[in-house]
Design an enzyme around this catalytic site. Structure first.
Site, mmCIF file in Angstrom:
data_model
loop_
_atom_site.group_PDB
_atom_site.id
_atom_site.type_symbol
_atom_site.label_atom_id
_atom_site.label_comp_id
_atom_site.label_asym_id
_atom_site.label_seq_id
_atom_site.Cartn_x
_atom_site.Cartn_y
_atom_site.Cartn_z
ATOM 1 N N LEU A 1 -3.721 -12.341 -13.309
ATOM 2 C CA LEU A 1 -4.193 -11.786 -12.043
ATOM 3 C C LEU A 1 -5.680 -12.023 -11.815
ATOM 4 O O LEU A 1 -6.206 -11.702 -10.745
ATOM 5 C CB LEU A 1 -3.911 -10.271 -11.991
ATOM 6 C CG LEU A 1 -2.490 -9.829 -12.375
ATOM 7 C CD1 LEU A 1 -2.359 -8.322 -12.243
ATOM 8 C CD2 LEU A 1 -1.441 -10.535 -11.528
ATOM 9 N N TYR B 1 -12.025 -22.166 -1.877
ATOM 10 C CA TYR B 1 -11.204 -21.144 -2.532
ATOM 11 C C TYR B 1 -9.745 -21.586 -2.592
ATOM 12 O O TYR B 1 -9.101 -21.542 -3.654
ATOM 13 C CB TYR B 1 -11.324 -19.822 -1.776
ATOM 14 C CG TYR B 1 -10.387 -18.748 -2.272
ATOM 15 C CD1 TYR B 1 -10.485 -18.255 -3.571
ATOM 16 C CD2 TYR B 1 -9.396 -18.219 -1.439
ATOM 17 C CE1 TYR B 1 -9.626 -17.267 -4.030
ATOM 18 C CE2 TYR B 1 -8.536 -17.237 -1.885
ATOM 19 C CZ TYR B 1 -8.651 -16.767 -3.183
ATOM 20 O OH TYR B 1 -7.788 -15.799 -3.634
ATOM 21 N N LYS C 1 -7.298 -22.434 -5.913
ATOM 22 C CA LYS C 1 -6.031 -21.763 -6.172
ATOM 23 C C LYS C 1 -4.887 -22.777 -6.292
ATOM 24 O O LYS C 1 -3.991 -22.624 -7.129
ATOM 25 C CB LYS C 1 -5.729 -20.748 -5.056
ATOM 26 C CG LYS C 1 -6.484 -19.436 -5.189
ATOM 27 C CD LYS C 1 -6.057 -18.676 -6.428
ATOM 28 C CE LYS C 1 -6.583 -17.262 -6.472
ATOM 29 N NZ LYS C 1 -6.173 -16.542 -7.700
ATOM 30 N N ASN D 1 -2.946 -11.033 2.795
ATOM 31 C CA ASN D 1 -3.984 -10.014 2.631
ATOM 32 C C ASN D 1 -3.375 -8.749 2.029
ATOM 33 O O ASN D 1 -2.489 -8.143 2.628
ATOM 34 C CB ASN D 1 -4.617 -9.686 3.985
ATOM 35 C CG ASN D 1 -5.377 -10.852 4.559
ATOM 36 O OD1 ASN D 1 -6.463 -11.179 4.115
ATOM 37 N ND2 ASN D 1 -4.787 -11.516 5.557
ATOM 38 N N PRO E 1 -3.827 45.229 8.666
ATOM 39 C CA PRO E 1 -2.746 46.233 8.679
ATOM 40 C C PRO E 1 -2.659 46.945 10.023
ATOM 41 O O PRO E 1 -3.671 47.328 10.616
ATOM 42 C CB PRO E 1 -3.148 47.191 7.557
ATOM 43 C CG PRO E 1 -3.917 46.332 6.605
ATOM 44 C CD PRO E 1 -4.694 45.384 7.470
ATOM 45 N N GLY E 2 -1.415 47.078 10.527
ATOM 46 C CA GLY E 2 -1.177 47.774 11.786
ATOM 47 C C GLY E 2 -1.302 46.907 13.018
ATOM 48 O O GLY E 2 -0.940 47.336 14.124
#
Length: 369
Positions: free
Chosen positions: A53, A103, A107, A132, A281-282
């Site tokens: 890789l 490049y 490759k 990509n 509460p309430g």
């Protein structure tokens, strides 16, 4: 099985290593720029499979393409042949190998080295010409436009778009890794000479940028764009992975009064919205009804009673709820409803409504239960 992985500090290798470990592959021989020749030779002697890789994408000069992509590949293959290691080799090439640039040419030459090894040794070789790639751990401002845009947008930096209509072909890292592991097990998908990532998505640069800006805005306006398809979920996950470590959280706007407080949490054009309240509460909240809007109530702390009455009769229905026994209560249309804190501690309630609240068309009508 001993698996050799070159380029171990790279984006693809990091994700591959993580998944291999999850799947129980513990004997990994990882190679990076700091690996010595002696260690590399030892790894070659021991390995049963090679994930090659490593590669050079953005060198200071074009000679580094040859050194990093071609010569290093030759070094690996020469070592395998020296020790008669006819093991499978998976190599990450690029769609750029079809193009006439430094490049791509490097490759292509590396591909030829791998193919020749396969022919002379009889060992399986798997060459992927990747489009990509994107996903977590890719380096921004390097070789992935998704990583660059995600990082910059997540961190309030500007992005540069030269051509909004330029079409990208994107492959998500999880799909890449899944294909690699299929190849490791002899089940890779081969088309002609090459192996392929079967799941890719095409999108313009402008569309990608708009999608990422929507994700960024959702932390402020709370409106989540649709994540109905897997590609959008992949892009959203990628975007979040580039948040600054001090910026994972954001505060909600609390509407506070003597009853307690209420805050909107998340909104969706497709799924409505979720909000949360704290009632003392309430205290009673509600006493209204809707023609079409429906809701769900879920008490997560405290004790309360949810009361209903069809606006056409006098019968009151009550559901006693508490945070210890999670119970979702549906609120049908045409019923005026209210929730009262009947306990001694604050009542925390999650609410879901089927639509985002519209001040101009609230579909909410006051009426005591």
């Amino acid at each position: 099985m001993k698996i050799l992985i070159t380029g171990a500090n790279g984006f693809i290798a990091k994700n591959l290593i993580a998944q291999l470990k999850v799947e129980g592959y513990d004997d990994l021989l990882v190679c990076n720029r700091n690996t010595t020749d002696g260690a590399m030779e030892k790894y070659i002697k021991e390995c049963d499979f090679v994930f090659h890789l490593a590669g050079v994408n953005r060198p200071e000069n074009n000679n580094e393409f040859t050194e990093g992509n071609v010569e290093f590949t030759k070094t690996i293959i020469d070592m395998l042949q020296t020790y008669s290691k006819n093991v499978p080799v998976l190599f990450t090439s690029s769609i750029q190998a079809e193009n006439n640039n430094a490049y791509g040419e490097s490759k292509k030459k590396a591909e030829d080295v791998i193919f020749n090894y396969g022919k002379s040794s009889g060992a399986p070789v798997m060459i992927y010409r990747l489009p990509n790639a994107f996903g977590k751990w890719a380096r921004p401002n390097y070789n992935s436009v998704v990583a660059t845009f995600s990082y910059n947008i997540a961190n309030d930096k500007s992005i540069t778009i030269n051509d909004e209509d330029h079409l990208l072909e994107l492959a998500y890292i999880d799909d890449i890794i899944n294909e690699f592991i299929l190849s490791l097990n002899g089940q890779g998908r081969k088309v002609g000479e090459f192996y392929e990532i079967t799941t890719t998505t095409k999108i313009t640069v402008g569309q990608l940028a708009n999608k990422l800006y929507e994700f960024k805005s959702s932390r402020e306006n709370l409106i989540m764009p649709s994540l109905a398809n897997q590609f959008d979920r992949n892009v959203y996950a990628t975007f979040l992975s580039y948040l600054n470590k001090d910026d994972f959280s954001y505060y909600l706007n609390k509407n506070e009064d003597n009853r307690g407080w209420l805050a909107e949490f998340i909104k969706s054009k497709e799924m409505g919205q979720i909000f949360i309240s704290k009632s003392k509460p309430g205290i009673t909240r509600g006493n209204h009804w809707h023609h079409t809007k429906v809701e769900k109530f879920l008490v997560v702390q405290g004790e309360g009673v949810i009361s209903f009455r069809n606006i056409n009769d006098d019968k009151v229905i009550e559901y006693h709820v508490n945070g210890e026994n999670p119970e979702v209560v549906d609120i049908p249309p045409g019923y005026t409803h209210a929730i009262k804190n009947t306990g001694v501690e604050d009542l925390i309630t999650l609410f879901w409504a089927c639509e985002i609240f519209d001040q101009n068309n609230p579909d909410t009508y006051r009426e005591e239960v």
